[in-house]
Design an enzyme around this catalytic site. Structure first.
Site, PDB file in Angstrom:
ATOM      1  N   ASP A  24       0.875  -1.182   0.000  1.00 51.75           N
ATOM      2  CA  ASP A  24       0.000   0.000   0.000  1.00 51.75           C
ATOM      3  C   ASP A  24       0.908   1.227   0.000  1.00 51.75           C
ATOM      4  OD1 ASP A  24      -2.284   1.694   0.373  1.00 51.75           O
ATOM      5  OD2 ASP A  24      -1.885   1.750   2.519  1.00 51.75           O
ATOM      6  N   SER A  25       0.305   2.373  -0.211  1.00 51.00           N
ATOM      7  CA  SER A  25       1.068   3.621  -0.126  1.00 51.00           C
ATOM      8  C   SER A  25       1.563   3.857   1.308  1.00 51.00           C
ATOM      9  CB  SER A  25       0.177   4.789  -0.540  1.00 51.00           C
ATOM     10  OG  SER A  25      -0.973   4.809   0.280  1.00 51.00           O
ATOM     11  N   TYR A  84      -0.595   8.308  -2.239  1.00 50.09           N
ATOM     12  CA  TYR A  84      -0.659   7.994  -3.668  1.00 50.09           C
ATOM     13  C   TYR A  84      -1.868   8.685  -4.308  1.00 50.09           C
ATOM     14  CZ  TYR A  84       2.803   4.119  -3.613  1.00 50.09           C
ATOM     15  OH  TYR A  84       3.930   3.355  -3.528  1.00 50.09           O
ATOM     16  N   GLY A  85      -2.876   8.933  -3.495  1.00 50.81           N
ATOM     17  CA  GLY A  85      -4.128   9.479  -4.014  1.00 50.81           C
ATOM     18  C   GLY A  85      -3.978  10.819  -4.714  1.00 50.81           C
ATOM     19  N   CYS A 134      -4.224  -1.221  -2.090  1.00 49.08           N
ATOM     20  CA  CYS A 134      -4.385   0.231  -2.217  1.00 49.08           C
ATOM     21  C   CYS A 134      -5.242   0.458  -3.456  1.00 49.08           C
ATOM     22  CB  CYS A 134      -3.003   0.854  -2.389  1.00 49.08           C
ATOM     23  SG  CYS A 134      -3.018   2.601  -2.813  1.00 49.08           S
ATOM     24  N   ASN A 135      -6.314   1.200  -3.290  1.00 46.88           N
ATOM     25  CA  ASN A 135      -7.191   1.429  -4.440  1.00 46.88           C
ATOM     26  C   ASN A 135      -6.515   2.284  -5.505  1.00 46.88           C
ATOM     27  OD1 ASN A 135     -10.256   0.544  -4.148  1.00 46.88           O
ATOM     28  ND2 ASN A 135      -9.403   0.861  -2.118  1.00 46.88           N
ATOM     29  N   GLU A 161      -6.016   8.979   9.532  1.00 46.66           N
ATOM     30  CA  GLU A 161      -4.637   8.732   9.965  1.00 46.66           C
ATOM     31  C   GLU A 161      -4.273   9.546  11.207  1.00 46.66           C
ATOM     32  OE1 GLU A 161      -1.075   8.831   7.086  1.00 46.66           O
ATOM     33  OE2 GLU A 161      -2.640   7.553   6.257  1.00 46.66           O
ATOM     34  N   CYS A 182     -11.279   2.978  -0.653  1.00 47.31           N
ATOM     35  CA  CYS A 182      -9.976   3.413  -0.145  1.00 47.31           C
ATOM     36  C   CYS A 182      -9.709   2.557   1.085  1.00 47.31           C
ATOM     37  CB  CYS A 182     -10.019   4.893   0.228  1.00 47.31           C
ATOM     38  SG  CYS A 182      -8.543   5.449   1.092  1.00 47.31           S
ATOM     39  N   THR A 183      -8.467   2.090   1.199  1.00 49.53           N
ATOM     40  CA  THR A 183      -8.193   1.118   2.267  1.00 49.53           C
ATOM     41  C   THR A 183      -8.175   1.744   3.672  1.00 49.53           C
ATOM     42  OG1 THR A 183      -5.856   1.317   1.682  1.00 49.53           O
ATOM     43  CG2 THR A 183      -7.059  -0.568   0.815  1.00 49.53           C
ATOM     44  N   HIS A 184      -8.243   3.079   3.769  1.00 54.77           N
ATOM     45  CA  HIS A 184      -8.365   3.711   5.091  1.00 54.77           C
ATOM     46  C   HIS A 184      -9.803   3.664   5.627  1.00 54.77           C
ATOM     47  CE1 HIS A 184      -4.478   5.498   4.265  1.00 54.77           C
ATOM     48  NE2 HIS A 184      -4.492   6.180   5.388  1.00 54.77           N
TER      49      HIS A 184
HETATM   50  N1  DGL Z   1      -4.296   3.582   0.380  1.00 52.59           N
HETATM   51  C1  DGL Z   1      -4.773   4.614  -0.504  1.00 52.59           C
HETATM   52  C2  DGL Z   1      -5.947   4.057  -1.323  1.00 52.59           C
HETATM   53  O1  DGL Z   1      -6.555   3.036  -0.977  1.00 52.59           O
HETATM   54  C3  DGL Z   1      -5.196   5.855   0.246  1.00 52.59           C
HETATM   55  C4  DGL Z   1      -4.065   6.665   0.813  1.00 52.59           C
HETATM   56  C5  DGL Z   1      -3.220   7.377  -0.210  1.00 52.59           C
HETATM   57  O2  DGL Z   1      -3.725   8.289  -0.897  1.00 52.59           O
HETATM   58  O3  DGL Z   1      -2.064   7.021  -0.341  1.00 52.59           O
HETATM   59  O4  DGL Z   1      -6.287   4.633  -2.328  1.00 52.59           O
END
Ligand code: DGL
Length: 271
Positions: free
Chosen positions: A16-17, A48-49, A79-80, A159, A191-193
């Site tokens: 993931d990011s 990453y978003g 990570c999406n 976060e 989104c994984t958060h």
């Molecule tokens: N893990 C990212 C996702 O699922 C969200 C956090 C990020 O933007 O890095 O898209």
């Protein structure tokens, strides 16, 4: 026979990011306790978003190479944003060398199988910009109306520990109060958060909207693919490993919250 046994005992790489993907890692660990997991959070480059698809592809290639060097039988893109930008590139680049699972397809299947009519999708800017959810949902279920919205405040808010409180209620209310979400019957937390605010979102809709996230559905997809390929591990002989590309105490503290139990982060200098 020996070779089959060896392949089954190889690890599952998950990346993931940052630490949001730990929600997916935890679901995989619960569904498949015999599997050995190697998690990599690219904390040096998050979020990453907000990045371009090219940058996300570059990071994803390098991280997958790192996980392949650890001999992973499968890599889960937890990570999406990375699943949207990099999944097909990774499949092409590492063809035949490992299995890949993304977090988008299992969530799309979960929502289209139930044939919802009005589907909301919330995610990072990168995921929404890619149109991947809208395109895949419409491909499987033409009649569906898909309402997508980037909700970039949610990941940093979670976060920083702002959930189940006044601030998160107000941010959720501002985003989901928009008129395009008034008639949805399902909402994808893409989104994984977001699993950490799932209960708040369900409550926001008075439990009248099906709220789906990419934890258990992805763990089931991992299980099914390993079963199909005859690669389920018979037992786990060592502790799961958790790496980040940039360590801070704050990541370590937040990691526990996302994984749901105590874990130790190590630094992997892959850049
Ligand atoms: N893990 C990212 C996702 O699922 C969200 C956090 C990020 O933007 O890095 O898209």
């Amino acid at each position: 026979m020996t070779e089959i046994t060896d392949s089954r005992s190889k690890s599952i790489g998950i990346f993931d990011s940052g630490i949001g993907g730990l929600t997916v890692a935890n679901a995989i660990q619960k569904t498949l306790p015999n599997e050995h997991l190697i998690y990599f959070g690219d904390t040096a480059h998050l979020p990453y978003g907000d990045k371009s698809a090219d940058a996300i592809r570059f990071y994803s290639l390098k991280i997958s190479k790192f996980l392949l060097d650890q001999n992973c039988k499968m890599i889960v893109i937890a990570c999406n944003s990375a699943s949207s930008a990099a999944y097909s590139t990774l499949l092409d680049f590492f063809e035949g060398r490992t299995l890949f699972v993304n977090v988008v397809d299992p969530l799309v299947s979960a929502v289209t199988d139930k044939e919802y009519n009005n589907i909301g999708v919330i995610a990072t800017k990168a995921t929404i910009r890619s149109n991947i959810y809208r395109d895949k949902i419409k491909h499987k279920l033409q009649k569906a109306n898909v309402h997508s919205m980037a909700t970039p405040l949610l990941a940093p808010m979670i976060e920083e520990g702002f959930y189940q409180g006044k601030i998160s209620h107000s941010v959720i209310d501002t985003y989901l109060g928009r008129k395009e979400f008034a008639d949805i019957d399902a909402l994808l937390l893409a989104c994984t958060h977001y699993p950490l605010i799932k209960k708040e979102i369900e409550a926001y809709f008075n439990n009248k909207v099906a709220v789906l996230d990419s934890t258990d559905v992805v763990a089931n997809a991992v299980y099914e693919l390993l079963l199909k390929e005859n690669l389920l591990a018979p037992e786990r002989t060592k502790k799961n490993e958790f790496y980040v590309s940039d360590y801070t105490q704050s990541f370590e503290d937040t990691a526990k919250v996302f994984y749901g139990e105590e874990i130790e982060l190590e630094t992997a200098n892959i850049w």
